[in-house]
Design a protein around this motif. Structure first.
Motif, PDB file in Angstrom:
ATOM      1  N   ARG A 206       0.831  -1.201   0.000  1.00  0.00           N
ATOM      2  CA  ARG A 206       0.000   0.000   0.000  1.00  0.00           C
ATOM      3  C   ARG A 206       0.872   1.260   0.000  1.00  0.00           C
ATOM      4  O   ARG A 206       0.554   2.253  -0.648  1.00  0.00           O
ATOM      5  CB  ARG A 206      -0.927   0.013   1.215  1.00  0.00           C
ATOM      6  N   ASP A 207       1.981   1.217   0.751  1.00  0.00           N
ATOM      7  CA  ASP A 207       2.879   2.370   0.773  1.00  0.00           C
ATOM      8  C   ASP A 207       3.470   2.629  -0.606  1.00  0.00           C
ATOM      9  O   ASP A 207       3.613   3.781  -1.023  1.00  0.00           O
ATOM     10  CB  ASP A 207       3.996   2.147   1.793  1.00  0.00           C
ATOM     11  N   ILE A 208       3.826   1.562  -1.297  1.00  0.00           N
ATOM     12  CA  ILE A 208       4.357   1.701  -2.654  1.00  0.00           C
ATOM     13  C   ILE A 208       3.301   2.321  -3.562  1.00  0.00           C
ATOM     14  O   ILE A 208       3.594   3.229  -4.362  1.00  0.00           O
ATOM     15  CB  ILE A 208       4.832   0.333  -3.182  1.00  0.00           C
ATOM     16  N   ASP A 209       2.056   1.874  -3.431  1.00  0.00           N
ATOM     17  CA  ASP A 209       0.971   2.440  -4.240  1.00  0.00           C
ATOM     18  C   ASP A 209       0.776   3.925  -3.935  1.00  0.00           C
ATOM     19  O   ASP A 209       0.596   4.740  -4.857  1.00  0.00           O
ATOM     20  CB  ASP A 209      -0.335   1.682  -3.977  1.00  0.00           C
ATOM     21  N   ASP A 210       0.817   4.293  -2.648  1.00  0.00           N
ATOM     22  CA  ASP A 210       0.638   5.700  -2.265  1.00  0.00           C
ATOM     23  C   ASP A 210       1.780   6.558  -2.794  1.00  0.00           C
ATOM     24  O   ASP A 210       1.560   7.675  -3.290  1.00  0.00           O
ATOM     25  CB  ASP A 210       0.551   5.825  -0.739  1.00  0.00           C
ATOM     26  N   ALA A 211       3.007   6.062  -2.680  1.00  0.00           N
ATOM     27  CA  ALA A 211       4.162   6.817  -3.178  1.00  0.00           C
ATOM     28  C   ALA A 211       4.066   7.007  -4.686  1.00  0.00           C
ATOM     29  O   ALA A 211       4.358   8.089  -5.212  1.00  0.00           O
ATOM     30  CB  ALA A 211       5.457   6.092  -2.803  1.00  0.00           C
ATOM     31  N   SER A 212       3.635   5.970  -5.374  1.00  0.00           N
ATOM     32  CA  SER A 212       3.479   6.048  -6.826  1.00  0.00           C
ATOM     33  C   SER A 212       2.430   7.086  -7.212  1.00  0.00           C
ATOM     34  O   SER A 212       2.622   7.869  -8.158  1.00  0.00           O
ATOM     35  CB  SER A 212       3.096   4.669  -7.375  1.00  0.00           C
ATOM     36  N   ASP A 213       1.332   7.121  -6.456  1.00  0.00           N
ATOM     37  CA  ASP A 213       0.272   8.098  -6.733  1.00  0.00           C
ATOM     38  C   ASP A 213       0.772   9.528  -6.552  1.00  0.00           C
ATOM     39  O   ASP A 213       0.475  10.420  -7.355  1.00  0.00           O
ATOM     40  CB  ASP A 213      -0.927   7.856  -5.807  1.00  0.00           C
ATOM     41  N   VAL A 214       1.532   9.765  -5.487  1.00  0.00           N
ATOM     42  CA  VAL A 214       2.062  11.107  -5.233  1.00  0.00           C
ATOM     43  C   VAL A 214       3.057  11.501  -6.314  1.00  0.00           C
ATOM     44  O   VAL A 214       3.047  12.642  -6.805  1.00  0.00           O
ATOM     45  CB  VAL A 214       2.705  11.180  -3.831  1.00  0.00           C
ATOM     46  N   ALA A 215       3.924  10.571  -6.698  1.00  0.00           N
ATOM     47  CA  ALA A 215       4.894  10.864  -7.765  1.00  0.00           C
ATOM     48  C   ALA A 215       4.174  11.224  -9.065  1.00  0.00           C
ATOM     49  O   ALA A 215       4.577  12.159  -9.775  1.00  0.00           O
ATOM     50  CB  ALA A 215       5.815   9.663  -7.972  1.00  0.00           C
ATOM     51  N   PHE A 216       3.101  10.508  -9.355  1.00  0.00           N
ATOM     52  CA  PHE A 216       2.313  10.803 -10.560  1.00  0.00           C
ATOM     53  C   PHE A 216       1.713  12.205 -10.466  1.00  0.00           C
ATOM     54  O   PHE A 216       1.738  12.973 -11.436  1.00  0.00           O
ATOM     55  CB  PHE A 216       1.214   9.752 -10.728  1.00  0.00           C
ATOM     56  N   GLN A 217       1.173  12.530  -9.278  1.00  0.00           N
ATOM     57  CA  GLN A 217       0.572  13.845  -9.083  1.00  0.00           C
ATOM     58  C   GLN A 217       1.610  14.960  -9.239  1.00  0.00           C
ATOM     59  O   GLN A 217       1.314  16.039  -9.773  1.00  0.00           O
ATOM     60  CB  GLN A 217      -0.089  13.915  -7.701  1.00  0.00           C
ATOM     61  N   LEU A 218       2.832  14.707  -8.772  1.00  0.00           N
ATOM     62  CA  LEU A 218       3.893  15.709  -8.867  1.00  0.00           C
ATOM     63  C   LEU A 218       4.599  15.693 -10.225  1.00  0.00           C
ATOM     64  O   LEU A 218       5.471  16.518 -10.480  1.00  0.00           O
ATOM     65  CB  LEU A 218       4.927  15.481  -7.745  1.00  0.00           C
ATOM     66  N   ASP A 219       4.211  14.724 -11.062  1.00  0.00           N
ATOM     67  CA  ASP A 219       4.787  14.593 -12.404  1.00  0.00           C
ATOM     68  C   ASP A 219       6.291  14.371 -12.349  1.00  0.00           C
ATOM     69  O   ASP A 219       7.065  15.005 -13.058  1.00  0.00           O
ATOM     70  CB  ASP A 219       4.460  15.824 -13.258  1.00  0.00           C
ATOM     71  N   ILE A 220       6.700  13.444 -11.470  1.00  0.00           N
ATOM     72  CA  ILE A 220       8.110  13.049 -11.435  1.00  0.00           C
ATOM     73  C   ILE A 220       8.215  11.554 -11.698  1.00  0.00           C
ATOM     74  O   ILE A 220       7.317  10.786 -11.331  1.00  0.00           O
ATOM     75  CB  ILE A 220       8.777  13.391 -10.080  1.00  0.00           C
ATOM     76  N   PRO A 221       9.276  11.097 -12.351  1.00  0.00           N
ATOM     77  CA  PRO A 221       9.448   9.659 -12.576  1.00  0.00           C
ATOM     78  C   PRO A 221       9.602   8.925 -11.253  1.00  0.00           C
ATOM     79  O   PRO A 221      10.009   9.523 -10.244  1.00  0.00           O
ATOM     80  CB  PRO A 221      10.712   9.566 -13.423  1.00  0.00           C
ATOM     81  N   TYR A 222       9.289   7.640 -11.254  1.00  0.00           N
ATOM     82  CA  TYR A 222       9.243   6.869 -10.006  1.00  0.00           C
ATOM     83  C   TYR A 222       9.680   5.434 -10.278  1.00  0.00           C
ATOM     84  O   TYR A 222       9.305   4.838 -11.288  1.00  0.00           O
ATOM     85  CB  TYR A 222       7.819   6.895  -9.443  1.00  0.00           C
ATOM     86  N   GLU A 223      10.488   4.890  -9.375  1.00  0.00           N
ATOM     87  CA  GLU A 223      10.944   3.508  -9.493  1.00  0.00           C
ATOM     88  C   GLU A 223      10.880   2.816  -8.133  1.00  0.00           C
ATOM     89  O   GLU A 223      11.030   3.467  -7.095  1.00  0.00           O
ATOM     90  CB  GLU A 223      12.389   3.441 -10.018  1.00  0.00           C
ATOM     91  N   VAL A 224      10.680   1.509  -8.158  1.00  0.00           N
ATOM     92  CA  VAL A 224      10.719   0.685  -6.947  1.00  0.00           C
ATOM     93  C   VAL A 224      12.008  -0.133  -6.972  1.00  0.00           C
ATOM     94  O   VAL A 224      12.324  -0.764  -7.968  1.00  0.00           O
ATOM     95  CB  VAL A 224       9.497  -0.253  -6.856  1.00  0.00           C
ATOM     96  N   LEU A 225      12.750  -0.082  -5.856  1.00  0.00           N
ATOM     97  CA  LEU A 225      13.980  -0.860  -5.725  1.00  0.00           C
ATOM     98  C   LEU A 225      13.717  -2.038  -4.804  1.00  0.00           C
ATOM     99  O   LEU A 225      13.216  -1.869  -3.698  1.00  0.00           O
ATOM    100  CB  LEU A 225      15.092   0.008  -5.135  1.00  0.00           C
ATOM    101  N   ASP A 226      14.059  -3.228  -5.250  1.00  0.00           N
ATOM    102  CA  ASP A 226      13.781  -4.437  -4.478  1.00  0.00           C
ATOM    103  C   ASP A 226      15.031  -4.883  -3.720  1.00  0.00           C
ATOM    104  O   ASP A 226      16.030  -5.271  -4.322  1.00  0.00           O
ATOM    105  CB  ASP A 226      13.305  -5.566  -5.404  1.00  0.00           C
ATOM    106  N   PHE A 227      14.956  -4.812  -2.392  1.00  0.00           N
ATOM    107  CA  PHE A 227      16.055  -5.259  -1.546  1.00  0.00           C
ATOM    108  C   PHE A 227      15.559  -6.270  -0.516  1.00  0.00           C
ATOM    109  O   PHE A 227      16.047  -6.309   0.612  1.00  0.00           O
ATOM    110  CB  PHE A 227      16.709  -4.064  -0.842  1.00  0.00           C
ATOM    111  N   THR A 228      14.603  -7.099  -0.902  1.00  0.00           N
ATOM    112  CA  THR A 228      13.974  -8.005   0.056  1.00  0.00           C
ATOM    113  C   THR A 228      14.959  -9.016   0.636  1.00  0.00           C
ATOM    114  O   THR A 228      14.946  -9.286   1.841  1.00  0.00           O
ATOM    115  CB  THR A 228      12.789  -8.738  -0.585  1.00  0.00           C
ATOM    116  N   MET A 229      15.819  -9.578  -0.197  1.00  0.00           N
ATOM    117  CA  MET A 229      16.749 -10.594   0.301  1.00  0.00           C
ATOM    118  C   MET A 229      17.774  -9.980   1.249  1.00  0.00           C
ATOM    119  O   MET A 229      18.088 -10.540   2.300  1.00  0.00           O
ATOM    120  CB  MET A 229      17.447 -11.290  -0.868  1.00  0.00           C
ATOM    121  N   GLU A 230      18.304  -8.809   0.892  1.00  0.00           N
ATOM    122  CA  GLU A 230      19.307  -8.168   1.734  1.00  0.00           C
ATOM    123  C   GLU A 230      18.702  -7.709   3.061  1.00  0.00           C
ATOM    124  O   GLU A 230      19.335  -7.815   4.109  1.00  0.00           O
ATOM    125  CB  GLU A 230      19.936  -6.983   1.001  1.00  0.00           C
TER     126      GLU A 230
END
Length: 369
Positions: free
Chosen positions: A59-83
């Protein structure tokens, strides 16, 4: 050949909460070229959390993505689950099983978030890393050093969990919320109609949202922590505990023993699986040792220095003298004994609102005589 970075560029660490969202807005308002990113540190199903809403969740990732879209800035998710699993969750379990109390948020900042964010910013050619922390950074010409300071809003100050930052990181880090009160952050988010404007701040350990850390550890490891004796200062067995990892220094509730005076957990011996209890006065100690010291406001001192120090996030700092024991270790003696200093927690040293440095508590006790 070293990449020439645009000083007007920034990587925004977006947790999905209101603070980092407003930090992103403030940077775009100042004209920075921004890239938003969220670190995926775990998947709820992988650590048995079901549909809990926690920091760094989907849900946090979805919220961050929505805000980035609203601010018109590119957005990426970095996966560090194993580390994250190896460096944070498993250290968390090891520390409890060794008798300490871990500080996973500090460890995550130290070993995961800032290291990985700066590496990603470098890869993308971005000059600054930006987060929604409440703290301030200044440059002191006299010291020729960057300084980490408490936030203007002391009720939200997060300098305690940032003591591990290096000079190189501080030179390329911005905290846009450091000078504004939290209520102003909310007003900005509401004015922009951000999807997370009314979202509650996360309070718990992200991967233990219900607070049952022992239940989490048993589910994660498949181990069941065994019962053992509860012993007073005279060596009398007063009852049985249900796994020594359940108990922390200073704890009074949940001991399940009858006594003619209030008793508190004063220590544990994990090898014999024993929990020790005693009166409140037995919890006080004036001396601690800390290692993994990171010095911000100065080079590692050669002589003793006077500081104020706090041993927990909500602890009010107290006067003490720090005696260096080599570059990365100190002996700290408080002017007045402090209650329930706990191995595994962080001790952070202050000079007024400046963070002098900090480290991890490895031992606590009383001065002889």
């Amino acid at each position: 050949m070293e990449m020439i970075k645009d000083k007007n560029s920034a990587l925004i660490a977006m947790s999905g909460g209101v603070d980092s969202s407003v930090a992103a807005y403030l940077m775009t308002k100042q004209g920075y070229r921004c890239l938003g990113t969220t670190m995926r540190l775990y998947r709820n199903s992988d650590i048995g959390l079901g549909n809990y809403h926690t920091c760094c969740s989907q849900r946090d990732i979805d919220d961050a993505s929505d805000v980035a879209f609203q601010l018109d800035i590119p957005y990426e998710v970095l996966d560090f689950t194993m580390e994250f699993k190896e460096r944070i969750i498993e250290k968390f379990i090891r520390t409890y099983e060794a008798g300490g109390v871990p500080n996973p948020c500090v460890d995550c900042n130290r070993y995961m978030k800032f290291d990985r964010l700066f590496a990603f910013a470098e890869q993308k050619g971005l000059y600054y890393v930006v987060t929604g922390h409440y703290a301030r950074i200044t440059y002191d010409e006299g010291r020729q050093r960057y300084l980490l300071k408490k936030a203007a809003d002391l009720s939200k100050d997060q300098s305690y969990v940032l003591y591990m930052l290096t000079q190189e990181q501080l030179a390329h880090l911005q905290f846009p919320l450091g000078d504004i009160p939290k209520e102003e952050t909310r007003k900005i988010a509401e004015g922009l109609a951000f999807c997370n404007a009314a979202k509650h701040d996360s309070q718990d350990i992200c991967f233990v949202p219900d607070g049952d850390y022992v239940g989490f550890m048993e589910q994660y490891t498949g181990r069941k922590y065994e019962d053992g004796p509860i012993v007073d200062e005279a060596g009398n067995v007063l009852g049985r505990h249900h796994g020594a990892v359940h108990y922390t220094t200073g704890q009074r509730k949940g001991l399940g023993i009858a006594a003619d005076r209030p008793l508190y957990v004063t220590g544990k011996d994990m090898e014999s699986n024993t929990v020790f209890v005693g009166p409140n006065e037995a919890l006080y100690s004036d001396t601690l040792y800390a290692d993994e010291m990171n010095w911000i406001a100065m080079e590692p001192p050669a002589e003793a220095i006077r500081v104020k120090a706090k041993t927990r996030y909500r602890h009010k700092e107290q006067w003490a003298t720090a005696y260096p024991q080599g570059k990365d270790k100190i002996k700290l003696i408080f002017d007045e004994p402090q209650r329930a200093i706990t191995v595994g927690q962080s001790v952070v040293l202050y000079d007024d609102d400046i963070v002098v440095g900090g480290g991890t508590i490895i031992e606590a006790g009383r001065q002889e005589g």
